[in-house]
Motif scaffolding. Structure first.
Motif, mmCIF file in Angstrom:
data_model
loop_
_atom_site.group_PDB
_atom_site.id
_atom_site.type_symbol
_atom_site.label_atom_id
_atom_site.label_comp_id
_atom_site.label_asym_id
_atom_site.label_seq_id
_atom_site.Cartn_x
_atom_site.Cartn_y
_atom_site.Cartn_z
ATOM 1 N N ARG A 1 0.846 -1.180 0.000
ATOM 2 C CA ARG A 1 0.000 0.000 0.000
ATOM 3 C C ARG A 1 0.888 1.239 0.000
ATOM 4 N N GLU A 2 0.522 2.231 -0.798
ATOM 5 C CA GLU A 2 1.326 3.444 -0.863
ATOM 6 C C GLU A 2 0.459 4.691 -0.758
ATOM 7 N N PHE A 3 1.081 5.728 -0.294
ATOM 8 C CA PHE A 3 0.426 7.015 -0.114
ATOM 9 C C PHE A 3 0.154 7.664 -1.471
ATOM 10 N N VAL A 4 -1.007 8.327 -1.579
ATOM 11 C CA VAL A 4 -1.354 9.053 -2.801
ATOM 12 C C VAL A 4 -1.420 10.561 -2.522
ATOM 13 N N TRP B 1 -7.134 19.173 8.149
ATOM 14 C CA TRP B 1 -8.442 19.687 8.545
ATOM 15 C C TRP B 1 -8.440 21.202 8.644
ATOM 16 N N SER B 2 -7.285 21.792 8.787
ATOM 17 C CA SER B 2 -7.205 23.233 8.937
ATOM 18 C C SER B 2 -6.552 23.869 7.728
ATOM 19 N N ALA B 3 -7.239 24.801 7.136
ATOM 20 C CA ALA B 3 -6.717 25.555 5.991
ATOM 21 C C ALA B 3 -6.508 24.701 4.754
ATOM 22 N N GLY B 4 -6.931 23.441 4.833
ATOM 23 C CA GLY B 4 -6.906 22.607 3.646
ATOM 24 C C GLY B 4 -5.539 22.333 3.078
ATOM 25 N N LYS B 5 -4.506 22.295 3.923
ATOM 26 C CA LYS B 5 -3.161 21.999 3.417
ATOM 27 C C LYS B 5 -3.147 20.615 2.778
ATOM 28 N N THR B 6 -2.503 20.510 1.634
ATOM 29 C CA THR B 6 -2.459 19.247 0.904
ATOM 30 C C THR B 6 -1.029 18.798 0.665
ATOM 31 N N ILE B 7 -0.841 17.492 0.619
ATOM 32 C CA ILE B 7 0.440 16.907 0.225
ATOM 33 C C ILE B 7 0.158 15.786 -0.768
ATOM 34 N N ALA C 1 1.671 11.626 -8.064
ATOM 35 C CA ALA C 1 0.342 12.232 -8.115
ATOM 36 C C ALA C 1 0.376 13.726 -8.425
ATOM 37 N N LYS C 2 1.519 14.337 -8.249
ATOM 38 C CA LYS C 2 1.611 15.781 -8.445
ATOM 39 C C LYS C 2 1.297 16.158 -9.893
ATOM 40 N N GLY C 3 0.426 17.121 -10.040
ATOM 41 C CA GLY C 3 0.080 17.603 -11.366
ATOM 42 C C GLY C 3 -1.079 16.898 -12.031
ATOM 43 N N ARG C 4 -1.402 15.688 -11.575
ATOM 44 C CA ARG C 4 -2.507 14.946 -12.197
ATOM 45 C C ARG C 4 -3.628 14.625 -11.223
#
Length: 126
Positions: A45-48, A53-59, A64-67
């Motif tokens: 299993r790998e992270f996508v 929950w705060s300010a909607g920070k995303t990683i 996955a970057k860009g798509r």
């Protein structure tokens, strides 16, 4: 307990887009950091992607970057994963996960995640 239910999976062709959705219920999850993981046949299993929950920070995972785009709607207790330009190597079971955190920093390490959905299959044909 937090229950997570994914939807939106299904067979697509290379180049197609797909939007997955995850609905959270049960214990209030207003301070849940939410993530998407995937497991391809015969692989770990790998992270996508994940969203705080705060300010909607995303990683995002590098692939996955860009798509792929992760987003959440706290009013509806949902988190979505928009996937564009899908390729056969994206074939996997995609799972939603969550953990309650007082910190808004989002983690990619699956060890942080306490709650998991059953997953939804996304086969991508060539």
């Amino acid at each position: 307990q937090v229950q997570l239910v994914e939807s939106g999976g299904g067979l697509v062709q290379a180049g197609d887009s797909l939007r997955l959705s995850c609905a959270a219920s049960g214990r209030t999850c207003t301070k849940c950091n939410m993530g998407w993981f995937r497991q391809a046949p015969g692989k770990e299993r790998e992270f996508v992607a994940a969203v705080g929950w705060s300010a909607g920070k995303t990683i995002y995972a590098e692939f996955a970057k860009g798509r792929f785009t992760v987003s959440r709607d706290n009013a509806k207790n949902t988190v979505d994963l928009q996937m564009n330009s899908l390729q056969p190597e994206n074939t996997a079971v995609y799972s939603c996960a969550a953990y309650i955190s007082i910190a808004a920093q989002v983690q990619a390490d699956r060890a942080y995640y306490d709650y998991w959905g059953q997953g939804t299959r996304v086969p991508v044909s060539a």
